[in-house]
Motif scaffolding. Structure first.
Motif, short mmCIF file in Angstrom:
data_model
loop_
_atom_site.label_atom_id
_atom_site.label_comp_id
_atom_site.label_asym_id
_atom_site.label_seq_id
_atom_site.Cartn_x
_atom_site.Cartn_y
_atom_site.Cartn_z
N VAL A 25 55.69 50.21 -9.89
CA VAL A 25 56.04 49.07 -8.60
C VAL A 25 54.92 48.34 -8.93
N THR A 26 56.21 46.82 -8.50
CA THR A 26 54.63 45.47 -8.65
C THR A 26 54.55 45.23 -7.38
N LEU A 27 53.49 45.33 -6.67
CA LEU A 27 52.69 44.40 -5.96
C LEU A 27 52.15 43.14 -5.51
N ALA A 28 52.71 42.43 -4.32
CA ALA A 28 52.37 40.92 -4.89
C ALA A 28 51.01 41.55 -3.82
N VAL A 29 49.65 40.34 -4.62
CA VAL A 29 48.29 40.63 -4.07
C VAL A 29 48.26 38.94 -3.68
N PRO A 30 48.81 38.28 -2.74
CA PRO A 30 48.39 37.08 -2.30
C PRO A 30 47.17 36.62 -2.29
N VAL A 90 55.61 44.58 -1.86
CA VAL A 90 56.34 45.20 -3.18
C VAL A 90 57.42 44.33 -3.49
N VAL A 91 57.03 43.71 -4.40
CA VAL A 91 57.72 42.88 -5.18
C VAL A 91 59.78 43.22 -5.12
N GLN A 92 60.07 42.57 -5.14
CA GLN A 92 61.79 43.53 -4.92
C GLN A 92 62.30 42.99 -5.50
#
Length: 92
Positions: A25-30, A90-92
Motif C-alpha cells: 500500500v502507498t500512504l500519503a504522509v503530507p 491511502v493513495v488511490q
C-alpha cells in the motif's frame, strides 16, 4: 506408514495460514516537512508486526509499505503513522 504420511501432510496444510498474502500500500504522509520526518515514519511503520518492507520518500511525501495481511492491515498502518505525529491516507 501410510497413515503417518497422511497425518503429516494434513498437519502441514492446516498449520500454515491459508489466507495470508503479501500486500503493498502507498500512504500519503503530507506532514513530512524535514529530514527527520521520514526516519520517524519509517520507524513507526517497521514497528508494526507483519510489516515486511517500508520505503519512505520525503520529496513525494509518501510511504510504500509491504505487509502480511494475516498479521496487520491498512488501518493499523495509518494508526501507526498518526500515533507518531504524521497522519496518513491511502493513495488511490
Amino acid at each position: 506408514m501410510n497413515k503417518l504420511l497422511t497425518a503429516i501432510a494434513a498437519a502441514c496444510v492446516f498449520s500454515a495460514p491459508a489466507w495470508a498474502a503479501e500486500q503493498t500500500v502507498t500512504l500519503a504522509v503530507p506532514g513530512m516537512t524535514c529530514g527527520v520526518c521520514p526516519i520517524t515514519v519509517h520507524k513507526a511503520l517497521t514497528a508494526v508486526p507483519g510489516v515486511e518492507k517500508v520505503s519512505v520518500n520525503e520529496m513525494k511525501k509518501d510511504a510504500v509499505v509491504t505487509f502480511d495481511n494475516a498479521k496487520t492491515n491498512v488501518k493499523t498502518l495509518i494508526k501507526a503513522t498518526a500515533d507518531a505525529g504524521y497522519p496518513s491516507t491511502v493513495v488511490q
